[in-house]
Design an enzyme around this catalytic site. Structure first.
Site, PDB file in Angstrom:
ATOM      1  N   HIS A  62     -20.071 -70.201 -80.195  1.00  0.00           N
ATOM      2  CA  HIS A  62     -19.803 -68.832 -79.730  1.00  0.00           C
ATOM      3  C   HIS A  62     -19.841 -67.835 -80.883  1.00  0.00           C
ATOM      4  O   HIS A  62     -19.380 -66.714 -80.708  1.00  0.00           O
ATOM      5  CB  HIS A  62     -18.395 -68.716 -79.137  1.00  0.00           C
ATOM      6  N   GLN A 115     -28.373 -72.200 -76.231  1.00  0.00           N
ATOM      7  CA  GLN A 115     -28.530 -72.241 -74.774  1.00  0.00           C
ATOM      8  C   GLN A 115     -28.672 -70.800 -74.269  1.00  0.00           C
ATOM      9  O   GLN A 115     -28.316 -69.831 -74.947  1.00  0.00           O
ATOM     10  CB  GLN A 115     -27.308 -73.006 -74.202  1.00  0.00           C
ATOM     11  N   PHE A 142     -15.412 -75.681 -74.116  1.00  0.00           N
ATOM     12  CA  PHE A 142     -16.428 -76.350 -73.309  1.00  0.00           C
ATOM     13  C   PHE A 142     -16.346 -77.854 -73.588  1.00  0.00           C
ATOM     14  O   PHE A 142     -16.062 -78.274 -74.709  1.00  0.00           O
ATOM     15  CB  PHE A 142     -17.817 -75.804 -73.678  1.00  0.00           C
ATOM     16  N   TYR A 198     -43.325 -95.898 -91.448  1.00  0.00           N
ATOM     17  CA  TYR A 198     -42.409 -96.294 -90.380  1.00  0.00           C
ATOM     18  C   TYR A 198     -41.158 -97.010 -90.875  1.00  0.00           C
ATOM     19  O   TYR A 198     -40.820 -98.095 -90.444  1.00  0.00           O
ATOM     20  CB  TYR A 198     -43.147 -97.076 -89.291  1.00  0.00           C
ATOM     21  N   ASP A 220     -17.115 -75.877 -84.511  1.00  0.00           N
ATOM     22  CA  ASP A 220     -17.934 -75.647 -83.322  1.00  0.00           C
ATOM     23  C   ASP A 220     -18.121 -74.131 -83.227  1.00  0.00           C
ATOM     24  O   ASP A 220     -17.233 -73.403 -82.780  1.00  0.00           O
ATOM     25  CB  ASP A 220     -17.243 -76.211 -82.076  1.00  0.00           C
ATOM     26  N   ARG A 234     -35.233 -83.641 -82.341  1.00  0.00           N
ATOM     27  CA  ARG A 234     -36.025 -82.554 -82.924  1.00  0.00           C
ATOM     28  C   ARG A 234     -36.333 -81.474 -81.882  1.00  0.00           C
ATOM     29  O   ARG A 234     -36.410 -81.750 -80.696  1.00  0.00           O
ATOM     30  CB  ARG A 234     -37.345 -83.106 -83.469  1.00  0.00           C
ATOM     31  N   LYS A 278     -25.984 -67.918 -74.826  1.00  0.00           N
ATOM     32  CA  LYS A 278     -25.337 -67.747 -76.142  1.00  0.00           C
ATOM     33  C   LYS A 278     -25.804 -66.469 -76.844  1.00  0.00           C
ATOM     34  O   LYS A 278     -26.659 -65.746 -76.341  1.00  0.00           O
ATOM     35  CB  LYS A 278     -25.563 -68.987 -77.013  1.00  0.00           C
ATOM     36  N   ARG A 336     -35.952 -91.890 -89.529  1.00  0.00           N
ATOM     37  CA  ARG A 336     -37.054 -91.811 -90.508  1.00  0.00           C
ATOM     38  C   ARG A 336     -36.814 -90.733 -91.557  1.00  0.00           C
ATOM     39  O   ARG A 336     -36.565 -89.583 -91.213  1.00  0.00           O
ATOM     40  CB  ARG A 336     -38.361 -91.431 -89.808  1.00  0.00           C
TER      41      ARG A 336
HETATM   42  C1  LIG Z   1     -22.409 -74.098 -75.369  1.00  0.00           C
HETATM   43  C2  LIG Z   1     -21.351 -74.860 -76.089  1.00  0.00           C
HETATM   44  C3  LIG Z   1     -21.585 -76.140 -76.632  1.00  0.00           C
HETATM   45  C4  LIG Z   1     -22.806 -76.963 -76.314  1.00  0.00           C
HETATM   46  O1  LIG Z   1     -23.993 -76.378 -76.505  1.00  0.00           O
HETATM   47  P1  LIG Z   1     -25.285 -76.786 -75.594  1.00  0.00           P
HETATM   48  O2  LIG Z   1     -26.401 -76.184 -76.358  1.00  0.00           O
HETATM   49  O3  LIG Z   1     -25.087 -76.168 -74.257  1.00  0.00           O
HETATM   50  O4  LIG Z   1     -25.358 -78.259 -75.555  1.00  0.00           O
HETATM   51  C5  LIG Z   1     -20.604 -76.711 -77.411  1.00  0.00           C
HETATM   52  N1  LIG Z   1     -19.429 -76.098 -77.620  1.00  0.00           N
HETATM   53  C6  LIG Z   1     -19.154 -74.896 -77.080  1.00  0.00           C
HETATM   54  C7  LIG Z   1     -17.826 -74.274 -77.363  1.00  0.00           C
HETATM   55  C8  LIG Z   1     -20.086 -74.250 -76.278  1.00  0.00           C
HETATM   56  O5  LIG Z   1     -19.792 -73.079 -75.712  1.00  0.00           O
END
Ligand SMILES: *Cc1c(COP(=O)(O)O)cnc(C)c1O
Length: 386
Positions: free
Chosen positions: A164, A187, A90, A226, A161, A236, A190, A219
């Site tokens: 998945h 998301q 992605f 602050y 990453d 957040r 997922k 912060r």
């Molecule tokens: C979904 C995804 C992302 C990004 O995640 P979001 O929460 O949609 O921003 C990054 N890397 C991979 C491989 C993804 O499938």
């Protein structure tokens, strides 16, 4: 001639929820502690999510894209730096690299797993290379042994990453615990979800402090005066998202096991179907969370009909099927921002011939999976005139 099939195949709905999500949401609502600084749900989720992956720290953030952006900030990757990424992923594996002013370098993937190819990583390393972002593609583990060896040899940082691969493990060790930082997405589609959301995990205290600062507009924790020490932003999440995630997390381990069993069944059922070759399951993968079930499509076994036609046909029958990613180095954003790319023949082929089935197919019953495979066989018979 298209014979429109009226078959309707059913699978479990996604996302799933039960009374636990409802109770958690309701208790956040009535507590009025909707903010992470006043509530406890986000912190509890971070602790449990890190624990599940055998690491010290977790940080929940707005989404997976922002998680990768924050990881790059904490590792101080910026202008003049190069970051190696797989070409088949992605776009959010790479766009945060551009946004930090650095250059992503796309390399090819292994045809058996569609995970980044360690040999291709080595060929792409220059004196500018600062980090590697392996993607545990569709839940399949990258070859983390070799990737960490390469990283140590060339003094590179590793951001996994794991968007998945929630709850996955490789050679007995949780995915997400190999590199410096791992990034997750929650998301909608997922393996666990709160609509939009993300997380980072790390064992490194210093990196965790930096991640906190960047995600909290610079912060420090418990700041009352602050202080803004770095150029962060607000990444957040609210207590509502964590309320849902806490319930989702309770189901993850069991659902990963169900998905794995479902994938094994599909492997078995598809073994004799020509023209639909499932991707390999690595034997050294301890927990393979199967975000997608991946099939390599051979049009010549389907009377020359295109992959797109088959995916449309599957969709019309109620199957969550996709044609999947295109090569990231062929996107407009890549060209406009000057990414670098090595030769990626495996990615080019995958972008043309893979079919993805969403993980809720694997959460289904054996009967549902049999009905799917029977449907595929029927389509093949019609199309190839057998
Ligand atoms: C979904 C995804 C992302 C990004 O995640 P979001 O929460 O949609 O921003 C990054 N890397 C991979 C491989 C993804 O499938």
């Amino acid at each position: 001639m298209t014979t429109m099939n009226t078959t309707v195949l059913t699978f479990p709905e996604w996302p799933m929820f039960d009374q636990r999500e409802q109770d958690n949401l309701s208790s956040v609502l009535t507590s009025r502690n909707w903010w992470r600084m006043t509530g406890t749900a986000v912190e509890e989720f971070e602790r449990k999510f890190a624990e599940l992956h055998g690491v010290k720290h977790g940080l929940a953030v707005t989404n997976g894209t922002h998680a990768i952006e924050l990881a790059l900030m904490a590792l101080e990757i910026g202008a003049g730096d190069e970051v190696i990424v797989p070409a088949y992923t992605f776009i959010s594996t790479a766009t945060p690299v551009f946004r930090q002013g650095a250059t992503p370098v796309a390399v090819d993937v292994d045809p058996r797993t569609l995970c980044i190819d360690p040999a291709a990583i080595e060929q792409a390393i220059t004196e500018k290379t600062k980090a590697i972002i392996p993607v545990h593609f569709a839940g399949q583990a990258c070859d983390m042994g070799r990737i960490m060896e390469i990283a140590r040899k060339h003094n590179l940082r590793v951001i996994e990453d794991a968007a998945h691969a929630h709850g996955g493990a490789y050679m007995g060790k949780p995915l997400g615990s190999f590199g410096d930082i791992a990034c997750y997405s929650f998301q909608y589609l997922k393996l666990m979800s709160c609509g939009e959301g993300g997380a980072l995990i790390t064992n490194d205290d210093e990196l965790m402090d930096k991640l906190w600062l960047y995600h909290n507009v610079g912060r420090p924790k418990n700041d009352r005066s602050y202080v803004h020490s770095v150029l962060g932003s607000n990444y957040r999440i609210s207590e509502f998202q964590a309320a849902v995630l806490l319930a989702q997390l309770e189901r993850l381990t069991e659902q990963n096991a169900t998905r794995f069993n479902g994938a094994q069944e599909l492997d078995r059922l598809l073994a004799d179907v020509s023209g639909l070759e499932p991707l390999l399951h690595r034997v050294d993968s301890t927990i393979h969370p199967y975000y997608m079930y991946m099939l390599r499509y051979d049009a010549s076994e389907f009377g020359g009909r295109t992959r797109e036609e088959l995916v449309d046909h599957l969709k019309a029958a109620g199957v969550p099927a996709y044609i999947g990613y295109s090569a990231i180095h062929h996107t407009d954003v890549w060209k406009e921002h000057g990414g670098r790319a090595m030769a990626c023949p495996v990615t080019e082929a995958a972008a043309k011939d893979m079919i993805w089935l969403h993980h809720r197919v694997m959460l289904g019953t054996l009967e549902q999976q049999e009905a799917l495979v029977n449907f595929l066989v029927e389509v093949q018979e019609q199309w190839s005139g057998n």
